[in-house]
Design a protein around this motif. Structure first.
Motif, short mmCIF file in Angstrom:
data_model
loop_
_atom_site.label_atom_id
_atom_site.label_comp_id
_atom_site.label_asym_id
_atom_site.label_seq_id
_atom_site.Cartn_x
_atom_site.Cartn_y
_atom_site.Cartn_z
N GLY B 82 0.97 -1.34 0.15
CA GLY B 82 0.13 -0.02 0.03
C GLY B 82 0.90 0.99 -0.05
N ASN B 138 1.47 6.77 -1.97
CA ASN B 138 0.08 6.40 -1.75
C ASN B 138 0.03 6.28 -0.13
OD1 ASN B 138 -2.44 5.78 -2.72
ND2 ASN B 138 -2.08 3.53 -2.44
N ASP B 139 0.77 6.70 0.64
CA ASP B 139 0.80 6.38 1.98
C ASP B 139 1.27 7.54 2.80
OD1 ASP B 139 0.98 3.63 3.99
OD2 ASP B 139 2.29 5.51 4.52
N GLN B 200 -2.52 4.47 4.72
CA GLN B 200 -2.72 4.11 3.28
C GLN B 200 -3.91 5.06 2.71
OE1 GLN B 200 -3.22 0.07 1.96
NE2 GLN B 200 -4.26 0.87 0.10
#
Lengths: 107, 517
Positions: B82, B138-139, B200
């Protein structure tokens, strides 16, 4: 969830916010670049207090909060090393670490 | 939970360019250290550029895989636990960073700053790694880590000429403002983590949509936005730019003004719609704030950048204000993206693609402008307007290249800068038509007025080069081959990209679409 051992989450957040504001004030108002760096470190500590408190109260089952805090430590160390190196280079050139004396460039 | 799963090895494709670049940065350091003294700086610079080209080549199979995942199963796009989203959006931005870094490496060969050795080029590569991860992150954790990887390398590069007062000052100013703003952003991220209990983006968004603490959400959004505004040098966090650009080694200033700014847009345009989602089914309280703030930010940034640029006597400071103004134009596209997000995918895609396209053209152009300014500073001894006097006679090709990039920054019709502005303004006008929102028409009117203002300061350089005479007019100005190649590539790109507008626009559109899958 809102209270562990009789202690609610809010006091941690208040302390962290206080620490952050003190650090921000120090970073913006102090006349010495080293004190500015200390202010930034104080702000990073406030973030870590936030992260650990949130981890314990909101998401104790995932390791994300702990990992996040550990990464913040590492970045803080790297940032302090680079910051001190830049301060030394400024001191060698100008014999001063006062940010207000840094006005070689004018419009 | 296992640490190593061979079936997921192909997920490493998502960070293949970064893997290549990290290995290459270490190799450059080792090469510099191990080879007997006298390893030429020229060799190091060319090696760095070659490594970057290798990373660009590595992007191709990775991007193709990403495209095939996107076509079959978009849920497979979130990879590496993630941390990273494996999409064309990230690869389009990586292309911008890598090309920018390669041109910067070539331009640096001739500069005093780079003579310090391999660490200069290694830092340049590591900054590129950080930016690539910024675009893909994305985190919340990777967002902060990647931003700091890029920033810390750039602080050092800005202060690289240790024996020069201006460079030391640029380094410390960039560091102080950068460290404070990134910590404010991090403080905001800690609240986002606290409100959602996750890091995430997709999980965070799901949980934030259930939260109703509007005040805290808005507060944390504003804190996080400080970091984005600093990176993109948007008003009111633009005041560091002129001092840093003027003092930093000129190729580094070119790199900060383009790749680093693009990286700021990359994280902003992913984080805001993903985490503070305005989509009705997924509505996060407080997301209206970022949508509402884009229009005033665009207006202020255009006004401050253009009006302050008029009165400068130093070309690097003029370019700094010009790059603030360019960020203002791009914010028009961002505002169009924000206003239409979640309501009309066609408009959103067009606006986002226009911003990406603009960043591609702007990167080529601005690095060229800084490169010519750097050569003049190096050979003539200063980077004020008066130092450009007689350049048309001392080095006709250099002067011609400068004319091309200045006209492209201005947005003059046959050059690629015109296409960028045209696409941006067109997307804003179609948002205005689609949503019956006259604000966007006025934004475009203001932008066109500001382009007219910018004629004054861009053409001042051209006038200095062609109409003023210098004492040593007849003396030709020496430019070393790799630097000439880099400047030539920028100038060629500014003119020849016109032929490639259609494929580039399709690439930008595909990248924009992949963000919204």
């Amino acid at each position: 969830m809102n209270s562990i051992n009789g202690l609610p989450l809010a006091p941690f957040l208040v302390v962290a916010a206080g620490l952050f504001v003190i650090g921000l004030y120090g970073a913006l108002a102090r006349k010495n670049a080293i004190a500015v760096l200390m202010g930034v470190e104080l702000m990073l500590n406030a973030v870590n207090l936030n992260l650990i408190a949130f981890w314990r109260y909101v998401a104790p089952n995932s390791s994300a909060g702990l990992a996040f805090a550990a990464f913040v430590f590492i970045v803080a160390a790297a940032e302090a090393a680079v910051g001190l190196a830049l301060i030394i280079s400024v001191y060698r050139n100008l014999r001063s670490v006062d940010p207000e004396k840094l006005d070689q460039m004018k419009m | 939970m296992t640490f190593f799963d061979p079936t997921k090895l192909n997920e490493l494709l998502a960070v293949l360019p970064e893997i290549v670049l990290v290995i290459w940065a270490l190799a450059i350091l080792a090469f510099d250290l191990l080879s007997a003294r006298g390893v030429s700086r020229r060799a190091l610079g060319i090696l760095t550029a070659l490594g970057l080209m290798g990373a660009l080549v590595a992007c191709v199979p990775a991007a193709l895989t990403a495209a095939s995942y996107a076509a079959t199963d978009p849920t497979k796009l979130v990879v590496l636990g993630g941390l990273v989203r494996f999409d064309l959006y990230a690869f389009a931005f990586r292309g911008i960073f890598i090309v920018g870094a390669a041109l910067t490496a070539l331009v640096s060969i001739d500069f005093r700053a780079a003579r310090a050795g391999g660490e200069y080029y290694a830092l340049l590569l590591l900054a590129t790694v950080g930016m690539g991860l910024m675009a893909a992150s994305n985190d919340l954790m990777l967002l902060y880590l990647a931003t700091e990887t890029a920033s810390i390398s750039l602080y050092l590069l800005a202060g690289f000429m240790r024996d020069t007062k201006l460079s030391a000052e640029a380094g410390i100013k960039y560091f102080v403002f950068g460290a404070v703003t990134s910590t404010i952003m991090l403080f905001g991220l800690s609240y986002v983590f606290g409100l959602s209990g996750a890091t995430q983006y997709q999980v965070v968004a799901d949980r934030l949509a259930l939260s109703d603490s509007k005040l805290l959400l808005t507060f944390s959004l504003l804190l996080v936005a400080v970091g984005f505004l600093f990176k993109t040098s948007t008003v009111p966090f633009q005041w560091w730019a002129p001092d840093v650009y003027q003092g930093a080694p000129t190729p580094v200033a070119g790199f900060i003004s383009t790749a680093s700014k693009a990286a700021g847009f990359a994280i902003m345009l992913r984080f805001l719609p993903y985490v503070f989602s305005p989509v009705p089914s997924h509505y996060v309280e407080g997301s209206g704030v970022w949508i509402a703030m884009m229009v005033p930010l665009a207006i202020l940034t255009m006004l401050v950048g253009n009006l302050m640029a008029i009165n400068q006597s130093n070309v690097k400071r003029m370019l700094a204000y010009s790059s603030i103004a360019q960020a203002g134009y791009m914010l028009i596209g961002v505002a169009g993206f924000a206003a239409s997000f979640g309501q009309n995918t066609a408009e959103t895609t067009n606006a986002l693609a226009a911003v990406i396209f603009y960043l591609i053209t702007y990167t080529l152009t601005n690095i060229g402008a800084f490169a010519v300014t750097g050569i003049v500073a190096q050979r003539v001894g200063g980077d004020d307007f008066k130092d450009f006097a007689g350049l048309s006679r001392r080095s006709p090709y250099l002067a011609l290249a400068m004319v091309a990039v200045m006209l492209s920054l201005l947005g003059a019709p046959p050059l690629v800068g015109f296409a960028g502005k045209f696409l941006l303004f067109r997307s804003a006008l179609s948002v205005a038509a689609q949503f019956n929102n006259p604000v966007f028409i006025w934004l475009v009117v203001l932008a066109v007025a500001m382009v007219l203002v910018s004629v004054f300061y861009y053409l001042r350089v051209v006038l200095a080069m062609y109409t003023q005479r210098a004492a040593n007019d007849a003396q030709p100005l020496k430019v070393s081959a790799p630097v000439a190649w880099a400047v030539g590539l920028c100038a060629f790109g500014v003119i020849a990209t016109l032929l490639a507008i259609y494929p580039l626009w399709e690439l930008a559109r595909a990248a924009a679409l992949s963000l919204m899958l």
